[in-house]
Write a protein that holds these residues in place. Structure first.
Motif, PDB file in Angstrom:
ATOM      1  N   TYR A 127       3.841 -26.297  -2.463  1.00 51.49           N
ATOM      2  CA  TYR A 127       3.771 -24.654  -2.594  1.00 51.49           C
ATOM      3  C   TYR A 127       5.510 -25.281  -2.868  1.00 51.49           C
ATOM      4  O   TYR A 127       5.733 -24.443  -4.244  1.00 51.49           O
ATOM      5  N   CYS A 128       5.932 -25.640  -2.417  1.00 53.98           N
ATOM      6  CA  CYS A 128       7.485 -25.694  -2.991  1.00 53.98           C
ATOM      7  C   CYS A 128       7.634 -26.721  -4.116  1.00 53.98           C
ATOM      8  O   CYS A 128       8.523 -26.164  -5.146  1.00 53.98           O
ATOM      9  N   LEU A 129       6.521 -27.769  -4.648  1.00 53.76           N
ATOM     10  CA  LEU A 129       7.218 -28.335  -6.220  1.00 53.76           C
ATOM     11  C   LEU A 129       6.255 -26.842  -7.195  1.00 53.76           C
ATOM     12  O   LEU A 129       6.587 -26.776  -7.714  1.00 53.76           O
ATOM     13  N   ALA A 130       5.264 -26.174  -6.869  1.00 53.41           N
ATOM     14  CA  ALA A 130       4.734 -25.910  -7.614  1.00 53.41           C
ATOM     15  C   ALA A 130       5.946 -24.292  -7.485  1.00 53.41           C
ATOM     16  O   ALA A 130       5.981 -24.129  -9.374  1.00 53.41           O
ATOM     17  N   MET A 178      13.289 -26.654   2.489  1.00 52.81           N
ATOM     18  CA  MET A 178      12.974 -25.422   1.349  1.00 52.81           C
ATOM     19  C   MET A 178      11.568 -25.311   2.853  1.00 52.81           C
ATOM     20  O   MET A 178      11.400 -24.153   3.377  1.00 52.81           O
ATOM     21  N   ILE A 179      10.904 -26.244   3.645  1.00 56.29           N
ATOM     22  CA  ILE A 179       9.803 -26.131   4.621  1.00 56.29           C
ATOM     23  C   ILE A 179      10.336 -25.080   5.654  1.00 56.29           C
ATOM     24  O   ILE A 179       9.663 -24.200   6.221  1.00 56.29           O
ATOM     25  N   ASN A 180      11.344 -25.842   5.881  1.00 55.85           N
ATOM     26  CA  ASN A 180      12.319 -25.267   7.529  1.00 55.85           C
ATOM     27  C   ASN A 180      12.713 -23.973   6.756  1.00 55.85           C
ATOM     28  O   ASN A 180      12.119 -23.091   7.632  1.00 55.85           O
ATOM     29  N   LYS A 181      13.299 -23.241   5.757  1.00 52.51           N
ATOM     30  CA  LYS A 181      14.220 -22.747   5.643  1.00 52.51           C
ATOM     31  C   LYS A 181      13.031 -21.098   5.480  1.00 52.51           C
ATOM     32  O   LYS A 181      13.915 -20.216   5.985  1.00 52.51           O
ATOM     33  N   GLU A 182      11.829 -21.765   4.633  1.00 54.50           N
ATOM     34  CA  GLU A 182      10.799 -20.808   4.895  1.00 54.50           C
ATOM     35  C   GLU A 182       9.594 -20.758   5.336  1.00 54.50           C
ATOM     36  O   GLU A 182       8.944 -19.786   6.085  1.00 54.50           O
ATOM     37  N   ARG A 183       9.960 -21.424   6.307  1.00 56.07           N
ATOM     38  CA  ARG A 183       8.775 -21.608   7.941  1.00 56.07           C
ATOM     39  C   ARG A 183       7.350 -21.655   7.492  1.00 56.07           C
ATOM     40  O   ARG A 183       6.351 -20.846   7.408  1.00 56.07           O
ATOM     41  N   GLN A 191      10.208 -28.833  16.610  1.00 57.52           N
ATOM     42  CA  GLN A 191      11.131 -29.793  15.687  1.00 57.52           C
ATOM     43  C   GLN A 191      11.304 -29.191  13.693  1.00 57.52           C
ATOM     44  O   GLN A 191      10.084 -28.937  13.469  1.00 57.52           O
ATOM     45  N   PRO A 192      12.441 -29.390  12.923  1.00 54.99           N
ATOM     46  CA  PRO A 192      11.984 -28.984  12.291  1.00 54.99           C
ATOM     47  C   PRO A 192      10.957 -30.605  10.891  1.00 54.99           C
ATOM     48  O   PRO A 192      10.944 -31.310  11.824  1.00 54.99           O
TER      49      PRO A 192
END
Length: 79
Positions: A20-23, A37-42, A50-51
């Motif tokens: 998802y992040c890369l796309a 990005m994974i952590n910020k957008e959960r 843990q993050p």
């Protein structure tokens, strides 16, 4: 063209969150950027709360060589 529909509720598998992040950025990213990005957008929540770390992202990338490419310090989508 196959279109994946994602929901941002923390229920994505980590490999789905990386995809998802890369796309969504449509460019290569460093593992630190992906983890942030994974952590910020959960997008993905670890069971221990843990993050997600850049090391964890790097390990997942290595398990999917047909999906991700490592080049010049960046992770790119192969598809």
């Amino acid at each position: 063209m196959l279109r994946q529909v994602w929901t941002k509720n923390g229920n994505m598998k980590i490999e789905e969150a990386i995809l998802y992040c890369l796309a969504s950025r449509n460019r290569g990213m460093r593992t630190e950027e992906i983890a942030d990005m994974i952590n910020k957008e959960r997008l993905h929540l670890r069971k221990d709360g843990q993050p997600v770390t850049s090391k964890q992202v790097y390990a997942v990338i290595g398990r999917y060589p047909d999906m991700f490419i490592k080049a010049e310090g960046r992770i790119l989508l192969m598809i």
